[in-house]
Design a protein around this motif. Structure first.
Motif: not given
Length: 65
Positions: A10-11, A33-39, A41-44
């Motif tokens: 977001g920055l 859990t980490i994979a879901n969080t990273v993906l 933020r990246i893919v969205h």
């Protein structure tokens, strides 16, 4: 990787390149859990460019001088 993505989310823009398909990132990142969080933020908000042509390196002759 999670810390970098979190700090920039977001920055700032972040360019990521990979030879691994997004669908298999969970296997490579390990913790689901980490994979879901990273993906998430990246893919969205990503602008994805998928190259489908054959590799330009294969069959390329090199000339030495």
């Amino acid at each position: 990787m999670l810390e970098i993505v979190e700090d920039r989310h977001g920055l700032r823009s972040t360019a990521i390149t990979s030879q691994i398909f997004v669908g298999t990132w969970h296997d490579h990142l390990g913790d689901p859990t980490i994979a879901n969080t990273v993906l998430d933020r990246i893919v969205h908000n990503a602008h994805r460019v998928a190259l489908k042509d054959r590799s330009r390196r294969k069959g390329k002759e090199t000339t030495e001088t």
